[in-house]
Enzyme design. Structure first.
Site, mmCIF file in Angstrom:
data_model
loop_
_atom_site.group_PDB
_atom_site.id
_atom_site.type_symbol
_atom_site.label_atom_id
_atom_site.label_comp_id
_atom_site.label_asym_id
_atom_site.label_seq_id
_atom_site.Cartn_x
_atom_site.Cartn_y
_atom_site.Cartn_z
ATOM 1 N N ARG A 17 -12.227 2.296 22.196
ATOM 2 C CA ARG A 17 -13.551 1.658 21.192
ATOM 3 C C ARG A 17 -14.245 0.397 21.697
ATOM 4 N NH1 ARG A 17 -9.176 2.188 16.483
ATOM 5 N NH2 ARG A 17 -7.679 1.695 18.163
ATOM 6 N N GLN A 73 3.920 0.503 31.168
ATOM 7 C CA GLN A 73 3.903 1.787 30.513
ATOM 8 C C GLN A 73 3.383 2.892 31.347
ATOM 9 O OE1 GLN A 73 1.797 1.848 26.985
ATOM 10 N NE2 GLN A 73 2.222 3.932 26.575
HETATM 11 C C1 UD1 Z 1 -2.082 0.171 15.316
HETATM 12 C C2 UD1 Z 1 -1.069 0.881 14.133
HETATM 13 C C3 UD1 Z 1 -1.699 0.552 12.823
HETATM 14 C C4 UD1 Z 1 -1.952 -1.034 12.422
HETATM 15 C C5 UD1 Z 1 -2.677 -1.264 13.666
HETATM 16 C C6 UD1 Z 1 -2.847 -2.810 13.596
HETATM 17 C C7 UD1 Z 1 0.154 2.611 15.192
HETATM 18 C C8 UD1 Z 1 0.290 3.944 15.277
HETATM 19 N N1 UD1 Z 1 -0.878 2.256 14.287
HETATM 20 O O1 UD1 Z 1 -3.177 0.858 15.216
HETATM 21 O O2 UD1 Z 1 -0.705 1.048 11.683
HETATM 22 O O3 UD1 Z 1 -2.569 -1.062 11.274
HETATM 23 O O4 UD1 Z 1 -2.236 -1.228 15.214
HETATM 24 O O5 UD1 Z 1 -3.998 -3.425 14.470
HETATM 25 O O6 UD1 Z 1 0.862 1.954 15.902
HETATM 26 N N2 UD1 Z 1 -1.114 0.049 22.947
HETATM 27 C C9 UD1 Z 1 -0.115 0.117 24.175
HETATM 28 N N3 UD1 Z 1 -0.176 1.433 24.647
HETATM 29 C C10 UD1 Z 1 -0.461 2.573 24.122
HETATM 30 C C11 UD1 Z 1 -1.238 2.562 23.008
HETATM 31 C C12 UD1 Z 1 -1.692 1.068 22.528
HETATM 32 O O7 UD1 Z 1 0.425 -0.582 24.656
HETATM 33 O O8 UD1 Z 1 -0.311 3.910 24.536
HETATM 34 C C13 UD1 Z 1 -1.339 -1.209 22.534
HETATM 35 C C14 UD1 Z 1 -2.702 -1.577 22.610
HETATM 36 O O9 UD1 Z 1 -2.988 -2.272 23.771
HETATM 37 C C15 UD1 Z 1 -2.866 -2.534 21.326
HETATM 38 C C16 UD1 Z 1 -1.636 -2.038 20.505
HETATM 39 O O10 UD1 Z 1 -0.725 -1.292 21.330
HETATM 40 O O11 UD1 Z 1 -2.608 -4.001 21.696
HETATM 41 C C17 UD1 Z 1 -2.260 -1.175 19.205
HETATM 42 O O12 UD1 Z 1 -2.856 -0.129 19.901
HETATM 43 P P1 UD1 Z 1 -4.018 0.534 19.002
HETATM 44 O O13 UD1 Z 1 -4.552 1.642 20.003
HETATM 45 O O14 UD1 Z 1 -5.013 -0.577 19.019
HETATM 46 O O15 UD1 Z 1 -3.584 0.711 17.580
HETATM 47 P P2 UD1 Z 1 -4.438 0.978 16.299
HETATM 48 O O16 UD1 Z 1 -5.046 2.338 16.407
HETATM 49 O O17 UD1 Z 1 -5.306 -0.142 15.946
HETATM 50 CA CA CA Z 2 -5.697 -2.261 17.037
#
Ligand code: UD1
Ligand code: CA
Length: 458
Positions: A17, A73
């Site tokens: 995004r 990861q």
């Molecule tokens: C996530 C939460 C949501 C919460 C929000 C807060 C989940 C399913 N949802 O959503 O409930 O309100 O955060 O900001 O957890 N990341 C990894 N590996 C991945 C995917 C993500 O390390 O494969 C890390 C990202 O870099 C980020 C964090 O995890 O720092 C959150 O990921 P993001 O995709 O932003 O989650 P949200 O959709 O915001």
């Molecule tokens: Ca997030």
């Protein structure tokens, strides 16, 4: 339990995004990468091991401090897959705190509060929540009749929700405390949704096993917000700038235009310094005590000692000694070293040069690759011709020198102590101590010129 908990920071998302080639967590917030804000907050809160989860080859791991353990990861998508990637590096038992690398404003205080609530409630999991943000973009917290947390519903799944559920304002802020053994065993059972493993999938599993999931509710909006988009980044950056300005104010700095002033992370400013509107201080900059900075100055990677004034000036990698004054409209480039009490005035550019104590360069000059002694006065419009098209050469000007306006110095060249140069001179040969160097064509007056010119032809 301060110091007793391991921190996992999820930083391996794709950040789609953001529409950026730069991984989301490396985007700077007030001059410091998002993930570094989170690491610093964790450290300040008394974390034991800090483990950062990154994607192989995305460049995030390379910039991390040595004290941080990196877990890659390599497979799987989603926050659950991220945490699983840290399993080997993390302890099998004990308290584990999971933080999101895209919540740079998260404060050490809030981390501490989550840890405290988790311990006090004897919960299987505790998550940080708020009702103060727009729930779109976060996971909404659905509660069971007994008030405990039942499950998290992501914004993209809200189609199926009833109006009451949709009215939920309480959202998950991506900060969690777990007992490690519960976390690992529950994560093993979380199934994929839309090709992702969600960390939040562990909550219903922990409940089924009789554990309690609780939330720690905060009203501290300035620490809560996460970043998914550039619009979020703008807002979070604004909040971070304000937080840092407040810190400086507490340490005795006067900031007169907080809405137009930016003092980035890592910059130090001494007490009783006044920052006028329109100032940006960046990088490894340090400003002494009792300085007047601005209005309108941008200072990057520079060191200014006590009592320096810098009005409408632009500095990069410059050093300025006590009591010197700059501007309005001074431009100091890398290697500019301005001596104590010296003056660099209006439309003056200095690069890779030493300007001695008490020396004045008041107007319209360029000094590059020059060494100027103490208490000299450089006339208006002086230029060092430091570049012969292939190489740079130095100009040396002694102590107590007075140069005439419009002097050019064709380097390499030197002007001795107490010497003078005549206005308009092109100084290409050394001027000895105490001498006057004058190098300009002699003036010739053509008598009666105007009269002859005005005669009609013929
Ligand atoms: C996530 C939460 C949501 C919460 C929000 C807060 C989940 C399913 N949802 O959503 O409930 O309100 O955060 O900001 O957890 N990341 C990894 N590996 C991945 C995917 C993500 O390390 O494969 C890390 C990202 O870099 C980020 C964090 O995890 O720092 C959150 O990921 P993001 O995709 O932003 O989650 P949200 O959709 O915001
Ligand atoms: Ca997030």
């Amino acid at each position: 339990m301060p110091g007793d908990f391991t921190v996992l920071i999820m930083a391996a998302g794709h950040g789609t995004r953001m529409r950026s080639d730069l991984p989301k967590v490396l985007h700077p917030v007030c001059g410091k990468a998002m993930v570094e804000w989170v690491i610093d907050a964790a450290r300040q809160a008394g974390a034991g091991d800090v483990i950062c989860i990154t994607r192989p080859g995305d460049g995030v791991a390379e910039g991390l401090p040595d004290s941080v353990t990196v877990a890659e990861q390599r497979e799987g998508e989603g926050t659950g897959a991220a945490v699983l990637a840290a399993r080997e590096a993390a302890p099998a038992e004990g308290a584990v705190l999971v933080l999101s690398g895209d919540h740079p404003l998260l404060s050490a205080e809030l981390i501490g509060q989550v840890v405290d609530t988790h311990g006090r409630e004897g919960a299987a999991a505790t998550l940080l929540a708020t009702e103060e943000l727009d729930p779109a973009g976060y996971g909404r917290i659905m509660r069971a009749p007994d008030g405990s947390v039942e499950r998290i519903v992501e914004t993209k799944y809200t189609e199926g929700l009833g109006t009451e559920e949709l009215a939920t304002r309480e959202v998950n802020l991506g900060t969690y405390a777990f007992e490690a053994s519960d976390l690992w065993s529950a994560l093993d059972e979380v199934s994929e949704e839309r090709d992702e493993v969600y960390l939040t999938g562990v909550f219903p599993i922990l409940r089924e096993r009789g554990g309690r999931v609780v939330s720690h509710l905060t009203t501290d909006v300035s620490s809560a917000m996460g970043v998914n988009t550039r619009a979020d980044l703008m807002e979070v950056d604004r909040l971070a700038v304000r937080r840092l300005l407040d810190d400086h104010a507490r340490e005795g700095v006067t900031v007169l235009g907080p809405d137009s002033t930016r003092i980035e992370a890592g910059v130090t400013v001494g007490a009783d310094t006044t920052i006028w509107p329109g100032v940006t201080l960046r990088g490894e900059t340090s400003i002494g005590k009792g300085c007047e900075i601005g209005p309108q100055s941008t200072i990057t990677d520079s060191t200014l000692s006590d009592g320096v004034k810098a009005v409408h000036s632009f500095l990069t990698e410059a050093t300025v000694e006590p009591g010197a004054s700059l501007g309005p409209f001074a431009y100091l480039r890398p290697g500019a070293h301005i001596g104590e009490g010296a003056k660099i005035g209006t439309f003056v550019e200095v690069k890779n040069s030493n300007i001695g104590a008490g020396t004045k360069v008041p107007h319209l000059s360029y000094l590059g690759d020059a060494d100027v002694g103490a208490n000299s006065n450089i006339g208006a419009g002086n230029i060092t011709a430091n570049y012969d098209g292939r190489r740079k050469h130095r100009t040396t000007i002694g102590d107590g020198v007075k140069t005439g306006v419009d002097t050019s110095f064709v380097a390499p060249v030197s002007v001795g102590d107490g010497a003078y140069t005549g206005a308009g001179s092109v100084i290409a040969e050394d001027v000895p101590d105490g001498a006057l160097g004058i190098a300009r064509p002699e003036q010739e007056n053509v008598e009666g010129y105007a009269e002859r010119k005005e005669q009609p032809p013929g």
